[in-house]
Motif scaffolding. Structure first.
Motif, PDB file in Angstrom:
ATOM      1  N   TRP A 402       0.942  -1.321  -0.082  1.00 23.56           N
ATOM      2  CA  TRP A 402      -0.136   0.699  -0.266  1.00 23.56           C
ATOM      3  C   TRP A 402       0.697   1.215   0.033  1.00 23.56           C
ATOM      4  O   TRP A 402       2.127   1.257   0.118  1.00 23.56           O
ATOM      5  N   THR A 403       0.735   2.546  -0.261  1.00 22.46           N
ATOM      6  CA  THR A 403       1.141   3.853  -0.251  1.00 22.46           C
ATOM      7  C   THR A 403       0.227   4.651   0.845  1.00 22.46           C
ATOM      8  O   THR A 403      -0.817   5.066   0.047  1.00 22.46           O
ATOM      9  N   TYR A 404       0.803   5.129   1.668  1.00 22.40           N
ATOM     10  CA  TYR A 404       0.085   6.259   2.097  1.00 22.40           C
ATOM     11  C   TYR A 404       0.193   7.691   1.610  1.00 22.40           C
ATOM     12  O   TYR A 404       0.773   8.108   1.047  1.00 22.40           O
ATOM     13  N   ALA A 405      -0.736   8.433   1.385  1.00 22.07           N
ATOM     14  CA  ALA A 405      -1.655   9.159   0.958  1.00 22.07           C
ATOM     15  C   ALA A 405      -0.993  10.940   2.105  1.00 22.07           C
ATOM     16  O   ALA A 405      -1.306  11.673   1.742  1.00 22.07           O
ATOM     17  N   ASN A 406      -0.649  10.485   3.156  1.00 25.30           N
ATOM     18  CA  ASN A 406      -1.135  11.543   4.105  1.00 25.30           C
ATOM     19  C   ASN A 406       0.353  11.953   4.977  1.00 25.30           C
ATOM     20  O   ASN A 406       0.099  12.155   6.126  1.00 25.30           O
ATOM     21  N   ALA A 416       3.924  -9.440  11.262  1.00 28.40           N
ATOM     22  CA  ALA A 416       4.415  -9.735   9.588  1.00 28.40           C
ATOM     23  C   ALA A 416       6.208  -8.895   9.798  1.00 28.40           C
ATOM     24  O   ALA A 416       7.123  -8.236  10.549  1.00 28.40           O
ATOM     25  N   THR A 417       6.187  -8.792   8.311  1.00 29.32           N
ATOM     26  CA  THR A 417       7.499  -8.263   8.663  1.00 29.32           C
ATOM     27  C   THR A 417       7.329  -6.998   7.340  1.00 29.32           C
ATOM     28  O   THR A 417       6.544  -7.160   6.255  1.00 29.32           O
ATOM     29  N   ILE A 418       7.388  -5.772   7.535  1.00 22.74           N
ATOM     30  CA  ILE A 418       7.236  -4.340   6.493  1.00 22.74           C
ATOM     31  C   ILE A 418       8.955  -3.892   6.124  1.00 22.74           C
ATOM     32  O   ILE A 418       9.193  -3.686   7.676  1.00 22.74           O
ATOM     33  N   THR A 419       8.129  -3.374   5.194  1.00 25.82           N
ATOM     34  CA  THR A 419       9.701  -2.373   4.588  1.00 25.82           C
ATOM     35  C   THR A 419       8.775  -1.277   3.584  1.00 25.82           C
ATOM     36  O   THR A 419       8.090  -1.461   3.314  1.00 25.82           O
ATOM     37  N   ASN A 420       9.527  -0.431   3.362  1.00 25.53           N
ATOM     38  CA  ASN A 420       9.357   0.902   2.561  1.00 25.53           C
ATOM     39  C   ASN A 420       9.908   1.705   1.907  1.00 25.53           C
ATOM     40  O   ASN A 420      10.877   1.803   2.239  1.00 25.53           O
ATOM     41  N   SER A 421       9.627   2.293   1.294  1.00 25.08           N
ATOM     42  CA  SER A 421      11.078   3.061   0.515  1.00 25.08           C
ATOM     43  C   SER A 421       9.616   4.609   0.363  1.00 25.08           C
ATOM     44  O   SER A 421       8.764   4.512  -0.500  1.00 25.08           O
ATOM     45  N   GLY A 422      10.337   5.569   1.087  1.00 27.08           N
ATOM     46  CA  GLY A 422       9.282   6.781   1.019  1.00 27.08           C
ATOM     47  C   GLY A 422       7.313   6.196   1.561  1.00 27.08           C
ATOM     48  O   GLY A 422       7.348   5.257   2.940  1.00 27.08           O
ATOM     49  N   SER A 423       6.428   6.624   1.138  1.00 25.91           N
ATOM     50  CA  SER A 423       5.798   5.980   1.685  1.00 25.91           C
ATOM     51  C   SER A 423       4.819   5.045   0.815  1.00 25.91           C
ATOM     52  O   SER A 423       3.981   4.666   1.781  1.00 25.91           O
ATOM     53  N   ALA A 424       5.938   4.230  -0.096  1.00 31.51           N
ATOM     54  CA  ALA A 424       4.811   2.850   0.020  1.00 31.51           C
ATOM     55  C   ALA A 424       6.200   1.770   1.077  1.00 31.51           C
ATOM     56  O   ALA A 424       7.223   1.728   1.001  1.00 31.51           O
ATOM     57  N   TYR A 425       4.704   0.913   1.574  1.00 34.15           N
ATOM     58  CA  TYR A 425       4.605  -0.003   1.915  1.00 34.15           C
ATOM     59  C   TYR A 425       4.429  -1.463   1.887  1.00 34.15           C
ATOM     60  O   TYR A 425       4.033  -1.063   1.024  1.00 34.15           O
ATOM     61  N   GLY A 445      -0.490  -6.734  12.692  1.00 31.03           N
ATOM     62  CA  GLY A 445      -1.228  -4.776  12.767  1.00 31.03           C
ATOM     63  C   GLY A 445       0.213  -3.767  13.845  1.00 31.03           C
ATOM     64  O   GLY A 445       1.257  -4.692  13.226  1.00 31.03           O
ATOM     65  N   PHE A 446       0.094  -3.011  12.972  1.00 29.51           N
ATOM     66  CA  PHE A 446       1.385  -2.741  13.385  1.00 29.51           C
ATOM     67  C   PHE A 446       0.876  -0.821  14.455  1.00 29.51           C
ATOM     68  O   PHE A 446      -0.782  -0.711  14.501  1.00 29.51           O
ATOM     69  N   LEU A 447       2.132   0.151  14.631  1.00 31.38           N
ATOM     70  CA  LEU A 447       1.350   1.017  15.636  1.00 31.38           C
ATOM     71  C   LEU A 447       2.167   2.188  14.185  1.00 31.38           C
ATOM     72  O   LEU A 447       3.278   1.772  13.723  1.00 31.38           O
ATOM     73  N   GLY A 448       1.880   2.839  14.017  1.00 27.52           N
ATOM     74  CA  GLY A 448       1.716   4.546  13.358  1.00 27.52           C
ATOM     75  C   GLY A 448       2.081   5.726  13.804  1.00 27.52           C
ATOM     76  O   GLY A 448       1.108   6.182  14.651  1.00 27.52           O
ATOM     77  N   THR A 449       2.574   6.720  13.180  1.00 34.36           N
ATOM     78  CA  THR A 449       2.149   8.337  13.496  1.00 34.36           C
ATOM     79  C   THR A 449       1.490   8.893  12.435  1.00 34.36           C
ATOM     80  O   THR A 449       1.544   8.715  11.120  1.00 34.36           O
ATOM     81  N   ALA A 450       0.762   9.749  12.930  1.00 38.06           N
ATOM     82  CA  ALA A 450       0.164  10.578  11.557  1.00 38.06           C
ATOM     83  C   ALA A 450      -0.281  12.052  11.800  1.00 38.06           C
ATOM     84  O   ALA A 450      -0.102  12.293  12.980  1.00 38.06           O
ATOM     85  N   ASN A 451      -0.435  12.474  10.627  1.00 36.94           N
ATOM     86  CA  ASN A 451      -1.034  13.938  10.712  1.00 36.94           C
ATOM     87  C   ASN A 451      -2.316  13.586  11.329  1.00 36.94           C
ATOM     88  O   ASN A 451      -2.714  12.655  11.510  1.00 36.94           O
ATOM     89  N   SER A 452      -3.398  14.776  11.115  1.00 36.58           N
ATOM     90  CA  SER A 452      -4.513  15.409  11.897  1.00 36.58           C
ATOM     91  C   SER A 452      -5.304  14.790  10.566  1.00 36.58           C
ATOM     92  O   SER A 452      -6.732  14.321  10.735  1.00 36.58           O
ATOM     93  N   THR A 453      -4.602  14.399   8.953  1.00 39.60           N
ATOM     94  CA  THR A 453      -5.779  12.920   8.204  1.00 39.60           C
ATOM     95  C   THR A 453      -4.667  11.985   8.163  1.00 39.60           C
ATOM     96  O   THR A 453      -3.701  11.808   8.193  1.00 39.60           O
ATOM     97  N   ASN A 454      -5.480  10.978   8.088  1.00 40.80           N
ATOM     98  CA  ASN A 454      -5.408   9.228   8.146  1.00 40.80           C
ATOM     99  C   ASN A 454      -6.398   8.402   7.928  1.00 40.80           C
ATOM    100  O   ASN A 454      -6.400   7.992   7.742  1.00 40.80           O
TER     101      ASN A 454
END
Length: 464
Positions: A402-406, A416-425, A445-454
């Motif tokens: 998936w790719t995050y937009a915010n 799971a094992t998670i890697t990323n390249s910028g916003s692409a996970y 599952g996972f914990l994340g950080t987010a701005n006002s839009t998620n």
């Protein structure tokens, strides 16, 4: 006077006989037994396991592995079997053949049912009670082999959910096996994918041991990422030693996706304190943990770095293993250069296939789908869960993208094992949740950080 001396002598002999008898394990004449926290073979000689795990149920054609494992110095092998619930059943004839291979190569045979793995969390996993039904169905292959076989009821019988009934379920399984006529030493695994981070097995071990009418049960802890320091290794094993409850390390590796186990501490502590260990595993791993293969393509002349470590390193198998005394007098197998096997001419399966005869090329795999849900949020952060579901066919592994937009980022992940390249996970399965039956599901599952839009992103799933 002469008669009195004879009676006295007979009495003294009786006392001495009793003293020596009580010094031996109660079940020494029949097969393996435990006493004061130690394992003894049928001759009453202490036996400390030094061996490996072998995935027989997924690679049944690799029968030469038993001789190869022995030639590298092992005194025991833990053999993966299936009850027919998640993988094709190893029937009575096959189990009898496995036992004969162990005996021919002077290896003690620890037999385990793998279908219980991760019950309560892993889709398709079976209960310990169901595993007992399997053992009783093949009892004719086990009976009479008590000197050579230890029965490991079920592999990693609970995941990280629903494990509160471990003690009751394990005790009931032991009692049912005894009622069914099995007198073997029984081995039981801890919950939490075998790692017992909740200390459920540790704190209830005495109750489970005492539930065995034969008092002939040994406990098995699997040491992966939870046991990443020498202090954690020694603290856990010390509790069993202090309580004089038998314990061994039934699985461990030198690396793992959930953390870096301290294999040096595991092996050193085990050797210093007379505790058995069985490394995972001989060959055939997939799902991202191929580094746990000790040999490349089952070839004993091509050891991996992990294979070199466990067989030839400090406190390793070659240096510390002692053959079970029950094999004394039998013809030993060759102890010179390990026999070689011809590596497969085609690419082996990337994960153990759920078939009786493994294909010579990677098996075709079904499709999968994934769904993303935010399960909790707070200012600046959130928790999310992704469900992965197999389609109409079984799959051997999965990759979710998936790719995050915010501008969201991930800080902590589980299952799971998670890697990323910028916003692409990219998330990939770990070793215990990659293989899913048709229509079965798992989650991470996972914990994340987010701005006002998620905004929840769109996710894709690819099966492997």
């Amino acid at each position: 006077m002469k008669k009195i001396l004879s009676v006295a002598g007979a009495a003294l002999l009786t006392v001495l006989t009793a003293v020596f008898a009580f010094g031996q394990p109660a079940h020494a004449a029949a097969g393996f037994s435990v006493s004061n926290g130690k394992l003894y073979d049928a001759n009453g000689t202490e036996f400390i396991m030094r061996g490996v795990n072998h995935a027989h149920t997924w690679y049944p054609q690799q029968t030469s592995s038993f001789a190869n494992i022995k030639a590298l110095g092992a005194n025991s092998v833990r053999v993966v079997l299936a009850s027919g619930d998640r993988w094709a059943k190893n029937d009575t004839a096959d189990v009898a053949n496995v036992i004969s291979l162990c005996k021919a190569n002077r290896l003690i045979c620890v037999l385990e049912v793998h279908d219980t793995t991760g019950y309560g969390e892993q889709s398709g996993a079976i209960t310990l009670d169901r595993a007992v039904t399997y053992w009783l169905s093949i009892a004719s292959a086990l009976q009479g082999q008590e000197k050579y076989v230890i029965v490991n009821i079920g592999n990693e019988p609970y995941g990280n959910q629903g494990y509160s009934t471990w003690a009751t379920d394990t005790a009931n399984a032991i009692k049912r096996l005894r009622a069914g006529g099995l007198t073997h030493t029984i081995m039981v695994d801890g919950p939490n994918w075998g790692q017992d981070w909740s200390f459920t097995m540790r704190d209830n071990a005495a109750t489970v041991f005492n539930a065995d009418p034969s008092k002939n049960t040994i406990f098995s802890i699997h040491m992966y990422g939870v046991f990443n320091t020498a202090a954690k290794v020694s603290d856990y094993l010390d509790r069993f030693r202090t309580a004089k409850l038998p314990i061994l390390v039934g699985e461990f590796g030198n690396l793992h996706s959930d953390g870096d186990p301290d294999e040096d501490a595991i092996m050193a502590y085990s050797q210093t304190n007379g505790i058995g260990y069985l490394g995972w595993s001989w060959s055939g791993n997939g799902g991202g943990v191929e580094y746990l293969d000790m040999t490349n393509n089952f070839n004993p002349s091509s050891l991996s770095s992990w294979g070199q470590r466990i067989f030839n390193g400090a406190n390793g198998i070659k240096q510390t293993a002692k053959e079970a005394s029950v094999f004394s007098g039998s013809t030993p197998p060759p102890t010179t250069t390990p026999p070689t096997t011809t590596p497969p001419t085609t690419t082996p399966p990337t994960t153990p296939p759920p078939t009786t005869t493994p294909p010579t090329t990677p098996p075709a795999s079904g499709a999968c789908t994934a769904s993303y849900a935010i399960t909790n949020s707070w200012p600046g952060g959130f928790q999310a869960e992704v469900q992965v579901k197999a389609g109409s066919s079984a799959i051997n592994g999965w990759t979710v993208k998936w790719t995050y937009a915010n501008g969201q980022t991930i800080s902590q992940v589980w299952n799971a094992t998670i890697t990323n390249s910028g916003s692409a996970y990219t998330a990939r399965n770990v070793d215990y949740n990659g293989r899913l039956g048709a229509g079965a599901s798992t989650s991470f599952g996972f914990l994340g950080t987010a701005n006002s839009t998620n905004t929840a992103p769109a996710v894709t799933c690819t099966a492997s």
